[in-house]
Design a protein around this motif. Structure first.
Motif, mmCIF file in Angstrom:
data_model
loop_
_atom_site.group_PDB
_atom_site.id
_atom_site.type_symbol
_atom_site.label_atom_id
_atom_site.label_comp_id
_atom_site.label_asym_id
_atom_site.label_seq_id
_atom_site.Cartn_x
_atom_site.Cartn_y
_atom_site.Cartn_z
ATOM 1 N N ASP A 83 40.878 40.344 54.163
ATOM 2 C CA ASP A 83 41.040 39.070 54.489
ATOM 3 C C ASP A 83 41.529 38.143 53.303
ATOM 4 N N GLY A 84 41.402 38.534 52.259
ATOM 5 C CA GLY A 84 41.912 37.551 51.087
ATOM 6 C C GLY A 84 40.994 36.456 51.014
ATOM 7 N N LEU A 118 52.653 39.418 44.040
ATOM 8 C CA LEU A 118 51.906 40.302 44.423
ATOM 9 C C LEU A 118 50.467 40.068 44.394
ATOM 10 N N VAL A 119 50.091 39.517 43.204
ATOM 11 C CA VAL A 119 48.650 39.339 42.780
ATOM 12 C C VAL A 119 48.194 38.126 43.768
ATOM 13 N N ILE A 157 46.982 45.493 60.863
ATOM 14 C CA ILE A 157 47.426 45.556 59.336
ATOM 15 C C ILE A 157 48.885 45.145 59.447
ATOM 16 N N ARG A 158 49.053 44.028 58.682
ATOM 17 C CA ARG A 158 50.461 43.483 58.339
ATOM 18 C C ARG A 158 51.530 44.570 57.937
ATOM 19 N N LEU A 162 45.258 36.153 48.078
ATOM 20 C CA LEU A 162 45.077 35.070 49.260
ATOM 21 C C LEU A 162 45.139 35.438 50.526
ATOM 22 N N ASP A 163 46.032 36.225 50.713
ATOM 23 C CA ASP A 163 46.290 36.542 52.073
ATOM 24 C C ASP A 163 45.615 37.839 52.711
#
Lengths: 199, 199, 199, 199
Positions: free
Chosen positions: C194-195, D187-188, C147-148, D193-194
């Motif tokens: 995952d995004g 944030l959104v 996890i980031r 995306l990530d």
DNA sequence: CATGAATGAGAATTCATTCAT
DNA sequence: AATGAATGAATTCTCATTCAT
């Protein structure tokens, strides 16, 4: 029906109060129905709530209004004359008020005799000017030797008012059989002053 | 000897009646809760309905029971002595009963002062023996010239009872401040017989 | 119908709660009708008040009961495995609870999204164990570099729960069109971890 | 220049709508009071009915007006740049609208999350242009390999909008604690995306 | 008998809506 | 066009009464 005049509003309010007085006098706070009061005043049930926030408030207003009107009771008391005359005049003034505002005065009397926490202060507030007036007359009477001085004025005044109240109750209870309103002033004074014993 | 039976274990019915008297005295017919009465008597609410068919019947029974107990009021009246003595004795007997059965007597007084259609006959039935006793004493007094004869015995008797009732109400309302129970017999008699005027 | 067994009482209570959950989920606190709830549960309208003192209390109980049942959500979380596996298992456990208690969970979600003063504490109390479980998993993941670490665990946990909630809302709103309940665990985890960007 | 018209004196209708939005946002359709809305707008309650036939219609108008204003949300989306840049710009435009019309947008969000029959079509009508804009951006991204192609654009777009909505709810619910409005666009996008996983 | 859960009629109160002014 | 008093349907809640256990 907006933009009604202030006096029209006051009229509605008075009609509601009068109907409420009738119902509270007959049924008491708990048994009286808000719907019936409103209907009796000629309005739908919701209308009452545009003028009074709750049944309890309405009741308090009836009491207050009754007190306000009853002020005439003691303010009409004349200054001069014998104790007997002054007490008779006071009682006569009282009877006049009762005759005109029967519902309100019945509610007052009922509450006065019930001694409930919630309304006790209001009642006392209402009674005390009347009582003080009686006390003054009696104090004058003690000075002029018309009134016996072996019992406190306050207690005597309470008895006077009590006997008067009693006669109203008797009047309402007997539906006017005995006594009738007109005879009450003399009755209360002779009962209070003279007693039943032969002198 | 009466004490033996009195201390005997109260029957269910009596416990329910006593609890009901307490609640009706405090809250009135409408506001008193069947549930609370039953619970106060130590039973679940259903039990009450095994003994009384409805709240109204229960109330009537409380009234009746109150009357039944109050019979001692006037039956205790002594025969001989002066009018003053006999009335004082009668009032004293009455006070004794009230002291023992405060709840019941409060309910009676409240109803008597409310003059409601439903309970009026019961009340009258209860009062009349007492009233008749007073009337007899007064009639004797008229004959012995102790009592003035310019007012009907019935009305005088009503006034005597009324003043007595008044003092009870004042006692309950003032929470015993004035008058206390013990002083009531003398108070009622002197108020009734002597009046407030100097002779 | 007295002397009912304790379990029978509990059953009645549960039926009332379940009916209440359905109605509150559909109509919200204000629009739901106490009468309708009682009737829907198979009882007369008064019955509800033998179990809950007011509509507001009933609502609070539905919330509380929903929380109580939802405890399984996070207590079912397995200890071992990758972050992905653990989060998926947690979401799967959550979905199971929601499937069984749809009404209760809908009420919870609605309230959680409404953030009302009155129910906020209850909701937080309910959410925090779930959130803490997620946080722990994420903290482990940070340690294992799954996890980031550039965003606080708490905020990430809130987002995870939020996305899960979102999918429920979407599920209820689309009446099961998309997503269906079974696909939610994988959906929430892949969205969260995952995004949408290609790597 | 838009500011000139915007600062022009609000018409009665607009003042009523604005007040209604505030009240509906705070209290919901059922709990909001027509009386309070009118008063808040500076009129007596009758006035409202000269502009809207019923509370429900007023609510629908608030929704519609909210949608109308929200058109800027997606119309402000720029054409060029990376997917990340375009999504961020879209979210930023959205935040600007929300900031200016908080009441209206809260009502929209609340309704969107409640999925009620009556308002569902309106909500969908409002959301679909926004969704379609997102979908287009995502479709471009799939072509440029910025966006993963293993999940339908529509579902991804729904998730993007959902996460944005979620952040608004979290913003309102936490009273601005976290997140604040300014941080929402980034944030959104990063959440969407990530993802949370390390790459 | 005692119990107390269930009942439902009844009461107070709210509030969206109407409409005379 | 604005007003706000009047309305009455709808809602919450109470509690005397019933009756199965």
């Amino acid at each position: 029906m907006a933009r009604i005049t202030a006096s029209a509003k006051a009229t509605v309010r008075e009609r509601l109060l009068a109907a409420a007085a009738r119902h509270f006098a007959r049924d008491g706070l708990k048994s009286a129905s808000v719907d019936a009061i409103s209907l009796d005043a000629g309005f739908a049930k919701g209308t009452l709530y545009n003028y009074f926030p709750s049944k309890e408030h309405l009741f308090a207003e009836v009491l207050t209004e009754g007190c306000r009107r009853a002020i005439q009771r003691y303010s009409a008391a004349q200054q001069g004359g014998s104790v007997r005359e002054r007490l008779t005049a006071l009682a006569a003034a009282d009877v006049t008020v009762v005759r005109e505002d029967e519902g309100f005065q019945q509610v007052l009397v009922r509450e006065a005799l019930a001694f409930r926490e919630e309304t006790y202060p209001l009642i006392v507030e209402h009674l005390s000017p009347f009582l003080r007036t009686v006390e003054e007359i009696l104090a004058d009477g003690v000075r002029t030797k018309e009134i016996r001085h072996d019992r406190p004025d306050q207690e005597l005044a309470l008895m006077f008012m009590g006997i008067l109240t009693l006669l109203y109750v008797q009047y309402w209870g007997s539906r006017g059989q005995w006594p009738d309103l007109d005879s009450i002033p003399e009755l209360v004074v002779t009962t209070f002053l003279d007693g039943a014993a032969v002198r």
